[in-house]
Scaffold this active site. Structure first.
Site, PDB file in Angstrom:
ATOM      1  CB  THR A  62      -0.957  -0.017   1.215  1.00  0.00           C
ATOM      2  OG1 THR A  62      -1.532  -1.314   1.321  1.00  0.00           O
ATOM      3  CG2 THR A  62      -2.072   0.995   1.059  1.00  0.00           C
ATOM      4  CG  ASP A 113       4.508   1.353   7.671  1.00  0.00           C
ATOM      5  OD1 ASP A 113       4.315   0.707   6.621  1.00  0.00           O
ATOM      6  OD2 ASP A 113       5.400   1.064   8.501  1.00  0.00           O
ATOM      7  N   GLY A 114       1.706   1.017   6.090  1.00  0.00           N
ATOM      8  CA  GLY A 114       0.579   0.096   5.983  1.00  0.00           C
ATOM      9  C   GLY A 114       0.366  -0.646   7.291  1.00  0.00           C
ATOM     10  CB  ALA A 115      -1.761  -1.650   9.464  1.00  0.00           C
ATOM     11  CG  ASP A 116       0.185  -7.092   8.333  1.00  0.00           C
ATOM     12  OD1 ASP A 116       0.191  -7.114   7.100  1.00  0.00           O
ATOM     13  OD2 ASP A 116       1.216  -6.974   9.015  1.00  0.00           O
ATOM     14  N   GLY A 129       5.209  -8.110   6.299  1.00  0.00           N
ATOM     15  CA  GLY A 129       6.309  -8.060   5.331  1.00  0.00           C
ATOM     16  C   GLY A 129       7.676  -8.131   6.011  1.00  0.00           C
ATOM     17  CD  GLU A 135       6.685  -2.038   8.765  1.00  0.00           C
ATOM     18  OE1 GLU A 135       6.441  -2.184   7.567  1.00  0.00           O
ATOM     19  OE2 GLU A 135       6.121  -2.693   9.650  1.00  0.00           O
TER      20      GLU A 135
HETATM   21  O1  LIG Z   1       3.942  -4.264   8.315  1.00  0.00           O
HETATM   22  C1  LIG Z   1       4.194  -4.334   7.133  1.00  0.00           C
HETATM   23  C2  LIG Z   1       5.448  -4.941   6.612  1.00  0.00           C
HETATM   24  O2  LIG Z   1       6.190  -5.516   7.639  1.00  0.00           O
HETATM   25  C3  LIG Z   1       3.244  -3.802   6.134  1.00  0.00           C
HETATM   26  O3  LIG Z   1       3.035  -2.453   6.367  1.00  0.00           O
HETATM   27  C4  LIG Z   1       1.969  -4.581   6.267  1.00  0.00           C
HETATM   28  O4  LIG Z   1       2.273  -5.950   6.060  1.00  0.00           O
HETATM   29  C5  LIG Z   1       0.922  -4.134   5.258  1.00  0.00           C
HETATM   30  O5  LIG Z   1       1.319  -4.476   3.974  1.00  0.00           O
HETATM   31  P1  LIG Z   1       0.380  -4.269   2.716  1.00  0.00           P
HETATM   32  O6  LIG Z   1       0.219  -2.802   2.505  1.00  0.00           O
HETATM   33  O7  LIG Z   1       1.134  -4.951   1.595  1.00  0.00           O
HETATM   34  O8  LIG Z   1      -0.927  -4.958   3.004  1.00  0.00           O
END
Ligand SMILES: O=C(CO)[C@H](O)[C@H](O)COP(=O)(O)O
Length: 262
Positions: A62, A113-116, A129, A135
């Protein structure tokens, strides 16, 4: 899901079936991709400080769109971007942005940043990731931390959507001990993350560590769980980000962007 195209042959009226394995997959993927892009662009447009000097750039798929949007800013030569790992560094370079390190610039104006998984208090699971330590370092160094995600990450309780477990970065030779300790803390499954087809053996993080994914089911008290895991010898950092984010932008399945703030 495998689909088929039926080709009718006019003379004999017999038909041939051709598999089209990916049509459905592509249409779902493009929805998710559109959602990620919409969330990232809006997050940057709403939050990028006009006179910002130091910007944290996260990791994942993302954040690709965050870097893309920041790379479109007319004043992009007037600020420095701090990465959260190898992929993030490449994103900064590829978008023509200026790269710096967290050691040079430990006080950031903002980080994206993104998040799961994200809960309504903006507690996060991150580390899908494998970049969670840097992060968290970058997020903790920023005055403002903004999350970008697609609709699949919205959750009412952490552990409900992201079921592969809480990512935990550990010093490599501690993995047996940490595994035993995580069992004591109530983890249902504990997995040393493997490189899969790309690498025989465990994933090695950007900090030369191992990663454990520990599934605790639905997490009622993420701060308490984070503190307990963090106190184990061998644990470098957990993927539970508590009280750090001030806003989360979710690209929605039906289009549009939803905003959660605290
Ligand atoms: O924490 C992370 C990597 O360690 C990413 O920000 C998280 O996995 C979200 O990734 P994506 O945007 O591909 O869904």
């Amino acid at each position: 899901m495998v689909g088929y195209i039926r080709i009718l042959k006019s003379r004999s009226f017999s038909s041939i079936l051709f598999p089209i394995p990916s049509i459905r997959k592509y249409s779902i993927m493009s929805l998710v991709e559109k959602a990620k892009k919409a969330a990232a662009y809006k997050a940057v447009d709403d939050n990028f400080p006009p006179n910002a000097k130091y910007i944290g750039i996260g990791s994942g798929s993302t954040v690709v769109y965050v870097a893309e949007r920041i790379g479109q800013l007319p004043n992009k030569d007037s600020f420095i971007c701090i990465p959260t790992g190898f992929q993030s560094k490449q994103l900064i370079i590829d978008n023509g942005l200026t790269l710096g390190t967290i050691e040079q610039f430990p006080d950031l104006d903002i980080a994206f940043d993104g998040a799961d998984e994200v809960d309504p208090k903006l507690s996060l699971i991150k580390g899908g990731g494998a970049c969670l330590f840097q992060e968290k370092l970058v997020a903790a160094s920023a005055k403002k931390f903004i999350v970008v995600a697609d609709y699949r990450k919205e959750s009412n309780v952490l552990g409900k959507q992201w079921t592969q477990g809480v990512p935990i970065e550990i010093v490599p030779n501690s993995y047996v001990k940490v595994t035993k300790d995580l069992k004591q803390l109530g983890a249902k499954t504990i997995t040393l993350r493997q490189g899969g087809k790309a690498k025989a053996g465990p994933v090695i993080t950007d900090n030369n560590n191992f990663l454990i994914d520990a599934d605790f089911g639905e997490i009622e008290d993420p701060a308490d769980l984070h503190n307990k895991i963090k106190s184990l010898v061998g644990v470098v950092e957990t993927g539970l980000f508590i009280g750090m984010a001030s806003a989360s932008y979710f690209g929605e399945e039906a289009g549009g962007v939803k905003l959660w703030t605290v």
